[in-house]
Enzyme design. Structure first.
Site, short mmCIF file in Angstrom:
data_model
loop_
_atom_site.label_atom_id
_atom_site.label_comp_id
_atom_site.label_asym_id
_atom_site.label_seq_id
_atom_site.Cartn_x
_atom_site.Cartn_y
_atom_site.Cartn_z
N SER A 275 -4.44 7.09 0.65
CA SER A 275 -2.98 7.06 0.52
C SER A 275 -2.41 7.86 -0.64
O SER A 275 -1.19 8.04 -0.73
CB SER A 275 -2.49 5.62 0.43
OG SER A 275 -2.65 4.96 1.66
N SER B 277 -0.20 6.30 2.41
CA SER B 277 1.02 5.53 2.40
C SER B 277 1.96 5.88 1.25
O SER B 277 3.10 5.40 1.21
CB SER B 277 0.67 4.04 2.32
OG SER B 277 -0.05 3.74 1.13
N LYS C 121 5.55 4.36 -6.73
CA LYS C 121 5.50 3.81 -5.38
C LYS C 121 6.01 2.36 -5.39
O LYS C 121 5.73 1.62 -6.35
CB LYS C 121 4.05 3.88 -4.89
CG LYS C 121 3.79 3.48 -3.45
CD LYS C 121 2.32 3.67 -3.13
CE LYS C 121 1.97 3.37 -1.69
NZ LYS C 121 0.54 3.65 -1.40
#
Length: 442
Positions: free
Chosen positions: A179, A155, A80
């Site tokens: 997330s 996310s 990420k």
């Protein structure tokens, strides 16, 4: 070689160990797949090709010499875009951090490198990680694997799609309110939320440090266990002999089962019956303190998030997606006394919750109470955006507020996950329960 893209990380590692898979050829297969995939650019913010090739070459040399560092030595994974990568931009999904190039890798990336994992690149994400939807019109919104008109969950949105579309063998994300688990559930993957403080967040772009955690998204529970071990520099959990026979689970009715939409509810109830059929005892439970804790979410999250980023945000607020900007600013006027009172209440609620669930091996809920919302409607309908974002994160946030660890498993119904919650520092127990439940769920 195309079959490699859909193998589990453990299978790839085993193939490297037997000499059937060459790490350099494996990495090239992934890089080629990403470059040629219609969703490659909306999944990856940037690739680290030179690094990946160098790491793969080193892994290949170790494999030939019989000196592999771990089972995942030579296995390519995605990161990420909030994990610092030395010499490569780390921008956390926001134009406000454009051109931010750290000098050093995040500690978890260094640990993973010490286990031989190959870094393919950085995946797209919600802006500053402050949304469970995965919608980011300022950078990119990856598609959901179960419908291109739907958002993928966030996310850690690109983390999930990198796995779901065969563009990584594993993915590393972060979880502050859900997330890791939300995108895992909506893309039919396994997602592990670790205990706050267990996995290092050094070199990880923060959102709300009191709740930020790091965890893997994976195709299987075994892969999640192996990836967790790599992030920590430890031995993986022993999953052998795991069984559901005699295990006790509580279905949390308070908050978690309220207003759950038809498909996630039906998928959850079906999954519970399969756990029972595998020998587990499952019974409902009410914990009123969960309702009390959930009401504290605004005061606990947004002041810390705004305190972390307010100065940067207010220097150029026009660069932000308006709903995310509004959410940050909602924490601007909080008083310190309000935050202290909220934390005192939360600690009391946590104690009551863990006392209520002490007789169970894990607590069960649907991972998300809704299905992935429509991308275009989220952009055009502000009320829909707010409603769906809050509902999306509701059940997973229970785990963050209570302070334990959590695991989302696919139920076999598209975009419907089963969440298992356990006490703090109980990841090994949770992973054993998870691998047994994974077999029961088919």
């Amino acid at each position: 070689m195309q079959d490699w893209l859909w193998m589990t990380a453990a299978e790839l590692g085993q193939g490297i160990g037997t000499g059937e898979i060459d790490p350099e050829a494996l990495t090239e297969t992934y890089l080629t797949a990403i470059a040629g995939h219609e969703h490659g650019a909306s999944t990856y913010a940037r690739l680290t090709e030179a690094r990946a090739r160098a790491e793969a070459a080193a892994a290949a040399a170790r494999a030939r010499a019989g000196q592999r560092l771990s089972l995942l030595d030579g296995v390519p994974v995605s990161w990420k875009d909030l994990f610092d990568t030395a010499g490569v931009a780390t921008e956390a999904g926001t134009a406000l951090l454009e051109g931010r190039v750290p000098a050093r890798d995040a500690e978890v990336l260094r640990n993973a490198g010490a286990a031989g994992l190959v870094c393919l690149g950085k995946t797209h994400m919600s802006e500053f990680a402050f949304s469970g939807l995965g919608l980011n019109p300022k950078t990119a919104t990856p598609p959901c694997v179960n419908g291109e008109g739907a958002v993928p969950g966030g996310s850690s949105s690109g983390a999930a799609t990198s796995l779901a579309y065969g563009l990584a063998a594993g993915a590393i994300g972060s979880d502050t309110g859900g997330s890791v688990r939300i995108p895992a559930a909506w893309n039919d993957l396994v997602g592990l939320k670790t205990t706050h403080g267990r996995v290092s967040t050094e070199g990880v772009v923060p959102l709300a440090p009191a709740f930020d955690t790091v965890g893997p998204l994976a195709r299987t529970v075994e892969d999640a266990a192996l990836l967790l071990a790599a992030l920590e520099g430890r031995r993986p959990a022993d999953l052998r002999g795991a069984s559901l026979k005699g295990r006790r689970f509580a279905v949390l009715k308070t908050v978690a089962m309220e207003g759950v939409r038809e498909a996630p509810r039906a998928a959850f109830l079906s999954a519970v019956e399969r756990l029972r059929a595998a020998g587990a005892l499952v019974e409902p439970i009410e914990v009123p303190e969960v309702t009390e804790a959930m009401a504290l979410s605004g005061i606990l999250y947004t002041p810390e998030a705004y305190g972390t980023w307010g100065e940067v945000i207010e220097a150029a607020p026009e660069k932000m997606f308006a709903p995310i900007l509004e959410r940050f600013r909602s924490g601007a006027e909080a008083r310190a006394s309000e935050l202290i009172v909220a934390w005192n209440i939360l600690r009391r609620c946590q104690a009551a919750y863990f006392k209520a669930v002490a007789g169970y091996d894990a607590v069960l809920t649907p991972t998300a109470a809704n299905l992935p919302p429509d991308h275009e409607r989220l952009l055009s309908d502000p009320d829909y955006y707010v409603t769906e974002n809050l509902l999306t994160l509701r059940n997973t946030r229970i785990g963050n507020l209570m302070g334990g660890c959590g695991l989302s498993l696919p139920t076999g119904v598209p975009s419907c996950g089963l969440q298992m919650l356990a006490p703090p520092w109980a990841e090994e127990r949770l992973l054993r329960l998870g691998v047994a439940a994974e077999r029961a769920l088919g």
